[in-house]
Design a protein around this motif. Structure first.
Motif, PDB file in Angstrom:
ATOM      1  N   GLU A 124      43.179  19.973  48.818  1.00  0.00           N
ATOM      2  CA  GLU A 124      42.345  18.978  48.121  1.00  0.00           C
ATOM      3  C   GLU A 124      42.608  19.029  46.621  1.00  0.00           C
ATOM      4  O   GLU A 124      42.745  17.993  45.958  1.00  0.00           O
ATOM      5  N   LEU A 125      42.661  20.264  46.102  1.00  0.00           N
ATOM      6  CA  LEU A 125      42.841  20.463  44.657  1.00  0.00           C
ATOM      7  C   LEU A 125      44.162  19.831  44.184  1.00  0.00           C
ATOM      8  O   LEU A 125      44.214  19.124  43.177  1.00  0.00           O
ATOM      9  N   ILE A 126      45.236  20.039  44.975  1.00  0.00           N
ATOM     10  CA  ILE A 126      46.542  19.496  44.587  1.00  0.00           C
ATOM     11  C   ILE A 126      46.538  17.963  44.705  1.00  0.00           C
ATOM     12  O   ILE A 126      47.121  17.266  43.874  1.00  0.00           O
ATOM     13  N   LYS A 127      45.826  17.473  45.736  1.00  0.00           N
ATOM     14  CA  LYS A 127      45.758  16.022  45.929  1.00  0.00           C
ATOM     15  C   LYS A 127      45.113  15.365  44.694  1.00  0.00           C
ATOM     16  O   LYS A 127      45.641  14.404  44.132  1.00  0.00           O
ATOM     17  N   LEU A 128      43.982  15.971  44.248  1.00  0.00           N
ATOM     18  CA  LEU A 128      43.277  15.422  43.080  1.00  0.00           C
ATOM     19  C   LEU A 128      44.122  15.550  41.817  1.00  0.00           C
ATOM     20  O   LEU A 128      44.175  14.633  40.991  1.00  0.00           O
ATOM     21  N   THR A 129      44.819  16.700  41.687  1.00  0.00           N
ATOM     22  CA  THR A 129      45.682  16.902  40.512  1.00  0.00           C
ATOM     23  C   THR A 129      46.762  15.825  40.476  1.00  0.00           C
ATOM     24  O   THR A 129      47.036  15.247  39.422  1.00  0.00           O
ATOM     25  N   GLY A 130      47.372  15.564  41.631  1.00  0.00           N
ATOM     26  CA  GLY A 130      48.423  14.542  41.731  1.00  0.00           C
ATOM     27  C   GLY A 130      47.883  13.176  41.318  1.00  0.00           C
ATOM     28  O   GLY A 130      48.513  12.454  40.538  1.00  0.00           O
ATOM     29  N   GLU A 131      46.659  12.881  41.809  1.00  0.00           N
ATOM     30  CA  GLU A 131      46.062  11.571  41.484  1.00  0.00           C
ATOM     31  C   GLU A 131      45.823  11.443  39.980  1.00  0.00           C
ATOM     32  O   GLU A 131      46.030  10.378  39.395  1.00  0.00           O
ATOM     33  N   SER A 132      45.398  12.573  39.370  1.00  0.00           N
ATOM     34  CA  SER A 132      45.119  12.512  37.928  1.00  0.00           C
ATOM     35  C   SER A 132      46.406  12.288  37.117  1.00  0.00           C
ATOM     36  O   SER A 132      46.355  11.900  35.963  1.00  0.00           O
ATOM     37  N   LEU A 133      47.544  12.542  37.736  1.00  0.00           N
ATOM     38  CA  LEU A 133      48.818  12.368  37.014  1.00  0.00           C
ATOM     39  C   LEU A 133      49.516  11.047  37.371  1.00  0.00           C
ATOM     40  O   LEU A 133      50.680  10.847  37.032  1.00  0.00           O
ATOM     41  N   THR A 134      48.764  10.150  38.062  1.00  0.00           N
ATOM     42  CA  THR A 134      49.360   8.872  38.493  1.00  0.00           C
ATOM     43  C   THR A 134      50.055   8.105  37.355  1.00  0.00           C
ATOM     44  O   THR A 134      51.184   7.637  37.532  1.00  0.00           O
TER      45      THR A 134
ATOM     46  N   LEU B 163      53.370   9.545  36.789  1.00  0.00           N
ATOM     47  CA  LEU B 163      54.249   9.309  37.950  1.00  0.00           C
ATOM     48  C   LEU B 163      54.775   7.874  37.919  1.00  0.00           C
ATOM     49  O   LEU B 163      55.964   7.625  38.163  1.00  0.00           O
ATOM     50  N   GLU B 164      53.854   6.945  37.557  1.00  0.00           N
ATOM     51  CA  GLU B 164      54.241   5.525  37.551  1.00  0.00           C
ATOM     52  C   GLU B 164      55.246   5.230  36.447  1.00  0.00           C
ATOM     53  O   GLU B 164      56.149   4.414  36.624  1.00  0.00           O
ATOM     54  N   GLU B 165      55.097   5.960  35.313  1.00  0.00           N
ATOM     55  CA  GLU B 165      56.012   5.760  34.178  1.00  0.00           C
ATOM     56  C   GLU B 165      57.468   5.888  34.614  1.00  0.00           C
ATOM     57  O   GLU B 165      58.345   5.177  34.166  1.00  0.00           O
ATOM     58  N   LYS B 166      57.729   6.847  35.529  1.00  0.00           N
ATOM     59  CA  LYS B 166      59.118   7.077  35.977  1.00  0.00           C
ATOM     60  C   LYS B 166      59.341   6.603  37.416  1.00  0.00           C
ATOM     61  O   LYS B 166      60.387   6.887  37.999  1.00  0.00           O
ATOM     62  N   ASN B 167      58.317   5.905  37.922  1.00  0.00           N
ATOM     63  CA  ASN B 167      58.361   5.399  39.299  1.00  0.00           C
ATOM     64  C   ASN B 167      58.715   6.509  40.310  1.00  0.00           C
ATOM     65  O   ASN B 167      59.623   6.381  41.132  1.00  0.00           O
ATOM     66  N   ILE B 168      57.961   7.603  40.210  1.00  0.00           N
ATOM     67  CA  ILE B 168      58.223   8.760  41.092  1.00  0.00           C
ATOM     68  C   ILE B 168      57.226   8.747  42.245  1.00  0.00           C
ATOM     69  O   ILE B 168      56.026   8.550  42.037  1.00  0.00           O
ATOM     70  N   SER B 169      57.734   8.949  43.472  1.00  0.00           N
ATOM     71  CA  SER B 169      56.813   8.987  44.616  1.00  0.00           C
ATOM     72  C   SER B 169      56.293  10.414  44.800  1.00  0.00           C
ATOM     73  O   SER B 169      57.047  11.381  44.654  1.00  0.00           O
ATOM     74  N   PHE B 170      55.015  10.507  45.090  1.00  0.00           N
ATOM     75  CA  PHE B 170      54.359  11.815  45.212  1.00  0.00           C
ATOM     76  C   PHE B 170      53.793  11.948  46.624  1.00  0.00           C
ATOM     77  O   PHE B 170      52.908  11.209  47.028  1.00  0.00           O
ATOM     78  N   THR B 171      54.351  12.841  47.423  1.00  0.00           N
ATOM     79  CA  THR B 171      53.920  12.974  48.820  1.00  0.00           C
ATOM     80  C   THR B 171      53.382  14.386  49.081  1.00  0.00           C
ATOM     81  O   THR B 171      53.978  15.371  48.634  1.00  0.00           O
ATOM     82  N   ILE B 172      52.283  14.418  49.853  1.00  0.00           N
ATOM     83  CA  ILE B 172      51.772  15.736  50.287  1.00  0.00           C
ATOM     84  C   ILE B 172      51.797  15.753  51.809  1.00  0.00           C
ATOM     85  O   ILE B 172      51.229  14.880  52.452  1.00  0.00           O
TER      86      ILE B 172
ATOM     87  N   MET C 200      43.360  27.142  38.448  1.00  0.00           N
ATOM     88  CA  MET C 200      44.277  26.670  39.495  1.00  0.00           C
ATOM     89  C   MET C 200      44.697  25.225  39.191  1.00  0.00           C
ATOM     90  O   MET C 200      45.860  24.864  39.358  1.00  0.00           O
ATOM     91  N   ILE C 201      43.746  24.414  38.702  1.00  0.00           N
ATOM     92  CA  ILE C 201      44.086  23.016  38.357  1.00  0.00           C
ATOM     93  C   ILE C 201      45.138  23.032  37.235  1.00  0.00           C
ATOM     94  O   ILE C 201      46.140  22.312  37.284  1.00  0.00           O
ATOM     95  N   ARG C 202      44.930  23.920  36.233  1.00  0.00           N
ATOM     96  CA  ARG C 202      45.885  23.988  35.108  1.00  0.00           C
ATOM     97  C   ARG C 202      47.272  24.360  35.624  1.00  0.00           C
ATOM     98  O   ARG C 202      48.275  23.768  35.229  1.00  0.00           O
ATOM     99  N   ALA C 203      47.300  25.353  36.516  1.00  0.00           N
ATOM    100  CA  ALA C 203      48.599  25.824  37.020  1.00  0.00           C
ATOM    101  C   ALA C 203      49.324  24.688  37.746  1.00  0.00           C
ATOM    102  O   ALA C 203      50.501  24.405  37.471  1.00  0.00           O
ATOM    103  N   PHE C 204      48.613  24.009  38.674  1.00  0.00           N
ATOM    104  CA  PHE C 204      49.291  22.964  39.453  1.00  0.00           C
ATOM    105  C   PHE C 204      49.561  21.718  38.606  1.00  0.00           C
ATOM    106  O   PHE C 204      50.537  21.025  38.845  1.00  0.00           O
ATOM    107  N   THR C 205      48.712  21.480  37.592  1.00  0.00           N
ATOM    108  CA  THR C 205      49.009  20.365  36.679  1.00  0.00           C
ATOM    109  C   THR C 205      50.336  20.650  35.970  1.00  0.00           C
ATOM    110  O   THR C 205      51.204  19.776  35.870  1.00  0.00           O
ATOM    111  N   ASN C 206      50.502  21.881  35.502  1.00  0.00           N
ATOM    112  CA  ASN C 206      51.758  22.244  34.817  1.00  0.00           C
ATOM    113  C   ASN C 206      52.962  22.077  35.737  1.00  0.00           C
ATOM    114  O   ASN C 206      53.990  21.534  35.335  1.00  0.00           O
ATOM    115  N   LEU C 207      52.805  22.556  36.985  1.00  0.00           N
ATOM    116  CA  LEU C 207      53.943  22.498  37.922  1.00  0.00           C
ATOM    117  C   LEU C 207      54.312  21.053  38.247  1.00  0.00           C
ATOM    118  O   LEU C 207      55.492  20.684  38.268  1.00  0.00           O
TER     119      LEU C 207
END
Ligand code: ADP
Length: 451
Positions: free
Chosen positions: A306-316, A319-328, A344-351
């Motif tokens: 869940e945490l990674i899903k939300l982190t990914g969404e916050s970086l939409t 992601l859109e800037e480079k048209n990158i697809s994000f799959t979990i 944990m959010i900081r770590a996965f946001t960085n990654l």
């Protein structure tokens, strides 16, 4: 032999030495036992033959022996010795036992052995009255077969003894080397988890290995103290820099507002940009310091998926800037871990930010989960520039950037992965990376699952 462990070398050399010793002992036993038994038998046959020679009389119809009160026919067998009488080379009285070659040449007054068809004989010839030769024959076979049996038992027992002693040595060595195994175990745990608070368990024993373990513990005390001093120093420096940087930022922005001159404006903007970069460094350094001070009260059970899903969404937007697809890839097992959510959010946001930053346009980011021995492995794969093999080790070092030239906008500081590693280690986890230049990178994050 250079590649063998000390334990194996000791066991091998000891067993070899013991086996040689047993073989030598066996050889000495065999030769000396044969010699002792043979010389005893030789003595017996000579004594017996001489006694018989002194008490017989040879007549035309046979041989007579004197007993206590009469003279009686000698039956050619006395005290376990068989007797034959020769005239020249011809047997005249007595009969050769089966498997004995009666034609063996006569050698007076010397004891010889004759081995024939598995039988062993002692032979002693001596000259008696009327030109006859008396031959005494003693059957050595029972003696040699019983000694053979003893030797056979020893032969079977020897390898068993060698084996038992090897097992014994193995057990003793294993016990004695336990502190060394502990030293190795602790050292590799320290290396993997970078946890310098770990110590080798020591007992009250005062032997060399335990003293070595105590010495290693003392060294670890020193290392831990100097690491703590270094961490404290960087934390203090970051704290001290924060206020002047904020003041500089405010002053520079004020100057920018007041200035009408466009050249000066550009220069002030550069200063503001650099101050922002420095503030960014200070903030990230403080975050790393803060990670080390997280207490148990600030930890919770969190679903990492869940945490990674939300982190990914916050970086939409990124992601859109480079048209990158994000799959979990949704996991079929629980991904709950015990952690500090903010860290944990900081770590996965960085990654994930890195996976975007170093990805190509229209690339992909894929998140997968795996469960292994109560460990949750999260894999973050991208289709970016990748990292050269010789640089992989260094990317977790503070301020390390693979390609400085890509850092024109001062976006990369080289502290992101240091923070990620700090967070993962704090949660008793591990982080690994695999990469192929020009193809992509995968980060593997191991974290203990909440039981
Ligand atoms: P930065 O602020 O430079 O991104 P990081 O500590 O996050 O600092 O990363 C250190 C270096 O590792 C980066 O400069 C980059 O060269 C490399 N790196 C990190 N993640 C990736 C990735 N997903 N793909 C390729 N290179 C990466």
């Amino acid at each position: 032999m250079k590649r063998w462990s000390i334990k194996f070398k000791i066991i091998f050399l000891y067993t070899l030495f013991f086996a040689l010793l047993i073989t030598l002992e066996f050889y000495l036993l065999r030769t000396s036992a044969n010699q002792i038994l043979n010389s005893q038998a030789e003595q017996d046959i000579v004594n017996s033959a001489n006694a018989v020679a002194n008490s017989i009389q040879i007549e035309d119809d046979g041989v007579y022996i004197e007993t206590l009160d009469e003279e009686e026919h000698f039956n050619y067998y006395h005290d376990g010795v068989i007797y034959m009488f020769y005239e020249g080379n011809q047997v005249v009285f007595g009969q050769a036992p089966s498997n004995f070659d009666e034609t063996t040449a006569i050698h007076l007054n010397t004891v010889k052995t004759q081995d024939l068809n598995g039988m062993s004989w002692l032979v002693y010839d001596l000259s008696v009255e009327k030109g006859y030769t008396m031959r005494a024959i003693y059957d050595l076979t029972p003696i040699s077969s019983s000694t053979q049996q003893v030797f056979l038992i020893t032969e079977i027992l020897s390898p068993i003894l060698v084996l038992i002693s090897a097992v014994g040595v193995y057990i003793i060595i294993r016990r004695s080397f336990k502190p060394i195994r502990d030293i190795y175990q602790t050292a590799s745990e320290i290396k993997e988890k970078e946890d310098y608070s770990k110590r080798i368990k020591t007992s009250n024993s005062k032997d060399e290995v335990h003293r070595l373990a105590e010495m290693v513990n003392l060294m670890l005390d020193h290392v831990e103290q100097s690491m703590n001093r270094e961490k404290q120093f960087s934390s203090n420096v970051s704290h001290e820099l924060r206020t002047p940087l904020t003041v500089m930022q405010a002053q520079a922005e004020y100057l920018l507002e007041q200035t009408k001159d466009e050249t000066k404006k550009t220069e002030i903007k550069t200063i503001i940009h650099q101050i922002a970069f420095m503030e960014n460094i200070v903030t990230q350094l403080l975050e790393i310091t803060r990670t080390r001070q997280i207490s148990k009260e600030e930890m919770d059970i969190i679903d990492l998926h869940e945490l990674i899903k939300l982190t990914g969404e916050s970086l939409t937007p990124k992601l859109e800037e480079k048209n990158i697809s994000f799959t979990i890839n949704a996991p079929i097992f629980s991904t709950k871990i015990y952690c500090n959510q903010t860290m944990m959010i900081r770590a996965f946001t960085n990654l994930i930010t890195n996976a975007i930053k170093y990805n190509k346009e229209n690339g992909t980011i894929m998140i997968r989960f795996k469960k292994e021995n109560n460990q949750l492995i999260t894999m973050i794969s991208d289709t970016g520039v990748g990292i050269a093999k010789d640089k992989l080790e260094q990317i977790f070092n503070p301020f390390y950037r693979v390609d400085e030239s890509r850092n024109q906008n001062n976006e990369s500081i080289g502290l992101g992965l240091s923070l990620v590693r700090e967070v993962i280690l704090l949660h008793n986890g591990e982080i690994q990376v695999e990469s192929i230049e020009g193809v992509g990178t995968t980060f593997f994050i191991h974290l203990p699952l909440n039981k």
